[in-house]
Design a protein around this motif. Sequence first.
Motif, PDB file in Angstrom:
ATOM      1  N   PRO A  56       2.259  -9.061  -9.739  1.00 42.00           N
ATOM      2  CA  PRO A  56       0.962  -8.442  -9.189  1.00 42.00           C
ATOM      3  C   PRO A  56      -0.333  -9.194  -9.740  1.00 42.00           C
ATOM      4  O   PRO A  56      -0.422  -9.661 -10.778  1.00 42.00           O
ATOM      5  N   LEU A  57      -1.070  -9.272  -8.774  1.00 38.35           N
ATOM      6  CA  LEU A  57      -2.597  -9.678  -9.086  1.00 38.35           C
ATOM      7  C   LEU A  57      -3.436  -8.546  -9.860  1.00 38.35           C
ATOM      8  O   LEU A  57      -3.055  -7.289  -9.492  1.00 38.35           O
ATOM      9  N   PRO A  58      -3.965  -8.715 -10.817  1.00 38.82           N
ATOM     10  CA  PRO A  58      -4.870  -7.609 -11.481  1.00 38.82           C
ATOM     11  C   PRO A  58      -5.685  -6.610 -10.577  1.00 38.82           C
ATOM     12  O   PRO A  58      -5.594  -5.406 -11.115  1.00 38.82           O
ATOM     13  N   LYS A  59      -6.145  -7.036  -9.619  1.00 40.38           N
ATOM     14  CA  LYS A  59      -7.345  -6.158  -9.115  1.00 40.38           C
ATOM     15  C   LYS A  59      -6.428  -5.118  -8.164  1.00 40.38           C
ATOM     16  O   LYS A  59      -5.483  -5.611  -7.519  1.00 40.38           O
ATOM     17  N   LYS A  60      -6.777  -3.862  -8.423  1.00 40.35           N
ATOM     18  CA  LYS A  60      -6.063  -2.839  -7.165  1.00 40.35           C
ATOM     19  C   LYS A  60      -7.212  -2.210  -6.391  1.00 40.35           C
ATOM     20  O   LYS A  60      -8.146  -2.092  -7.136  1.00 40.35           O
ATOM     21  N   LEU A  61      -6.765  -1.629  -5.402  1.00 40.27           N
ATOM     22  CA  LEU A  61      -7.817  -0.886  -4.846  1.00 40.27           C
ATOM     23  C   LEU A  61      -7.426   0.511  -4.578  1.00 40.27           C
ATOM     24  O   LEU A  61      -5.940   0.685  -4.268  1.00 40.27           O
ATOM     25  N   ASN A  62      -8.126   1.699  -4.540  1.00 39.62           N
ATOM     26  CA  ASN A  62      -7.912   2.884  -4.079  1.00 39.62           C
ATOM     27  C   ASN A  62      -8.864   3.179  -2.916  1.00 39.62           C
ATOM     28  O   ASN A  62     -10.165   3.386  -3.170  1.00 39.62           O
ATOM     29  N   LEU A  63      -8.153   3.437  -1.816  1.00 45.87           N
ATOM     30  CA  LEU A  63      -8.955   3.593  -0.619  1.00 45.87           C
ATOM     31  C   LEU A  63      -8.985   5.066  -0.046  1.00 45.87           C
ATOM     32  O   LEU A  63      -7.776   5.519  -0.593  1.00 45.87           O
ATOM     33  N   SER A  64      -9.845   5.437   0.785  1.00 44.87           N
ATOM     34  CA  SER A  64      -9.773   6.919   0.904  1.00 44.87           C
ATOM     35  C   SER A  64      -9.166   7.339   2.195  1.00 44.87           C
ATOM     36  O   SER A  64      -8.508   8.389   2.489  1.00 44.87           O
ATOM     37  N   SER A  65      -9.118   6.349   3.166  1.00 47.46           N
ATOM     38  CA  SER A  65      -8.373   6.470   4.468  1.00 47.46           C
ATOM     39  C   SER A  65      -7.415   5.591   5.031  1.00 47.46           C
ATOM     40  O   SER A  65      -7.511   4.392   4.593  1.00 47.46           O
ATOM     41  N   TRP A  66      -6.564   5.644   5.880  1.00 44.53           N
ATOM     42  CA  TRP A  66      -5.636   4.681   6.268  1.00 44.53           C
ATOM     43  C   TRP A  66      -6.632   3.643   7.326  1.00 44.53           C
ATOM     44  O   TRP A  66      -6.274   2.455   7.404  1.00 44.53           O
ATOM     45  N   GLN A  67      -7.979   3.971   7.696  1.00 43.73           N
ATOM     46  CA  GLN A  67      -8.740   3.224   8.311  1.00 43.73           C
ATOM     47  C   GLN A  67      -9.241   2.067   7.336  1.00 43.73           C
ATOM     48  O   GLN A  67      -9.379   0.876   7.978  1.00 43.73           O
ATOM     49  N   LYS A  68      -9.503   2.205   6.005  1.00 44.96           N
ATOM     50  CA  LYS A  68     -10.112   1.338   5.215  1.00 44.96           C
ATOM     51  C   LYS A  68      -8.738   0.460   4.915  1.00 44.96           C
ATOM     52  O   LYS A  68      -9.066  -0.671   4.685  1.00 44.96           O
ATOM     53  N   VAL A  69      -7.458   0.930   4.920  1.00 43.32           N
ATOM     54  CA  VAL A  69      -6.432   0.057   4.877  1.00 43.32           C
ATOM     55  C   VAL A  69      -6.415  -0.699   5.923  1.00 43.32           C
ATOM     56  O   VAL A  69      -6.316  -2.206   5.624  1.00 43.32           O
ATOM     57  N   THR A  70      -6.556  -0.532   6.908  1.00 44.04           N
ATOM     58  CA  THR A  70      -6.506  -1.339   8.177  1.00 44.04           C
ATOM     59  C   THR A  70      -7.818  -2.443   8.124  1.00 44.04           C
ATOM     60  O   THR A  70      -7.500  -3.606   8.586  1.00 44.04           O
TER      61      THR A  70
ATOM     62  N   PHE B  92       0.785  -1.295   0.116  1.00 49.65           N
ATOM     63  CA  PHE B  92      -0.115   0.064   0.052  1.00 49.65           C
ATOM     64  C   PHE B  92       1.118   1.367  -0.017  1.00 49.65           C
ATOM     65  O   PHE B  92       1.901   1.378   0.329  1.00 49.65           O
ATOM     66  N   MET B  93       0.458   2.289  -0.704  1.00 52.74           N
ATOM     67  CA  MET B  93       1.025   3.519  -0.639  1.00 52.74           C
ATOM     68  C   MET B  93      -0.036   4.513  -0.804  1.00 52.74           C
ATOM     69  O   MET B  93      -0.848   4.674  -1.257  1.00 52.74           O
ATOM     70  N   LEU B  94       0.372   5.777   0.123  1.00 53.62           N
ATOM     71  CA  LEU B  94      -0.344   6.845   0.010  1.00 53.62           C
ATOM     72  C   LEU B  94      -0.227   7.802  -1.085  1.00 53.62           C
ATOM     73  O   LEU B  94       1.182   8.504  -1.134  1.00 53.62           O
ATOM     74  N   ARG B  95      -0.924   8.144  -2.079  1.00 56.02           N
ATOM     75  CA  ARG B  95      -0.765   9.145  -3.088  1.00 56.02           C
ATOM     76  C   ARG B  95      -2.219   9.561  -3.610  1.00 56.02           C
ATOM     77  O   ARG B  95      -2.747   8.989  -4.456  1.00 56.02           O
ATOM     78  N   LYS B  96      -2.518  10.551  -3.028  1.00 52.00           N
ATOM     79  CA  LYS B  96      -3.989  11.031  -3.194  1.00 52.00           C
ATOM     80  C   LYS B  96      -4.985  10.014  -2.939  1.00 52.00           C
ATOM     81  O   LYS B  96      -5.492   9.650  -3.605  1.00 52.00           O
ATOM     82  N   GLY B  97      -4.671   9.556  -1.869  1.00 52.69           N
ATOM     83  CA  GLY B  97      -5.434   8.313  -1.228  1.00 52.69           C
ATOM     84  C   GLY B  97      -4.754   7.143  -1.261  1.00 52.69           C
ATOM     85  O   GLY B  97      -3.507   7.198  -1.483  1.00 52.69           O
ATOM     86  N   TRP B  98      -5.217   6.212  -0.549  1.00 52.36           N
ATOM     87  CA  TRP B  98      -4.429   5.012  -0.539  1.00 52.36           C
ATOM     88  C   TRP B  98      -4.496   3.831  -1.464  1.00 52.36           C
ATOM     89  O   TRP B  98      -5.782   3.520  -2.021  1.00 52.36           O
ATOM     90  N   HIS B  99      -3.500   3.563  -2.200  1.00 52.79           N
ATOM     91  CA  HIS B  99      -3.333   2.524  -3.341  1.00 52.79           C
ATOM     92  C   HIS B  99      -2.741   1.425  -2.895  1.00 52.79           C
ATOM     93  O   HIS B  99      -1.798   1.426  -2.294  1.00 52.79           O
ATOM     94  N   CYS B 100      -3.675   0.278  -2.966  1.00 55.85           N
ATOM     95  CA  CYS B 100      -3.406  -1.022  -2.414  1.00 55.85           C
ATOM     96  C   CYS B 100      -3.240  -2.031  -3.823  1.00 55.85           C
ATOM     97  O   CYS B 100      -3.971  -1.976  -4.654  1.00 55.85           O
ATOM     98  N   GLN B 101      -2.049  -2.603  -3.871  1.00 61.60           N
ATOM     99  CA  GLN B 101      -1.879  -3.819  -4.934  1.00 61.60           C
ATOM    100  C   GLN B 101      -1.297  -5.019  -4.112  1.00 61.60           C
ATOM    101  O   GLN B 101      -0.967  -4.896  -3.098  1.00 61.60           O
ATOM    102  N   PHE B 102      -1.963  -5.955  -4.967  1.00 61.46           N
ATOM    103  CA  PHE B 102      -1.823  -7.616  -4.201  1.00 61.46           C
ATOM    104  C   PHE B 102      -0.701  -8.274  -4.940  1.00 61.46           C
ATOM    105  O   PHE B 102      -0.737  -8.141  -6.427  1.00 61.46           O
ATOM    106  N   LEU B 103      -0.137  -8.929  -4.286  1.00 57.97           N
ATOM    107  CA  LEU B 103       1.229  -9.653  -4.988  1.00 57.97           C
ATOM    108  C   LEU B 103       0.963 -11.135  -4.833  1.00 57.97           C
ATOM    109  O   LEU B 103       0.278 -11.459  -3.680  1.00 57.97           O
ATOM    110  N   GLU B 104       1.714 -11.918  -5.619  1.00 63.88           N
ATOM    111  CA  GLU B 104       1.401 -13.413  -5.580  1.00 63.88           C
ATOM    112  C   GLU B 104       2.297 -13.535  -4.220  1.00 63.88           C
ATOM    113  O   GLU B 104       3.462 -13.031  -3.934  1.00 63.88           O
TER     114      GLU B 104
END
Length: 80
Positions: free
Chosen positions: A21-35, A3-15
């Motif tokens: 990398p797995l194809p699906k990525k998430l863009n989350l609005s807060s660190w609480q959503k990352v948790t 996960f990385m903070l860049r205008k929101g939290w960008h999450c990438q999943f790896l094997e």
Amino acid sequence: MYFMLRKGWHCQFLEADLKTPLPKKLNLSSWQKVTETAVGGGNNMNLEGRQALDHGIENGRGGIWLLLTEEQYQKLKVPR
């Protein structure tokens, strides 16, 4: 999960090899959503797991291990 903070939290999943990398990525609005994502993904929230997550959030980027169910894993293999 990486996960990385860049205008929101960008999450990438790896094997498990931590390279593929797995194809699906998430863009989350807060660190609480990352948790929430970490907990939902089976992250071991013992002291070590919690410290790794908190450290990554404080630094604006990090990575944690998830223990996904087969269903969760299959959802990540499908692009958004």
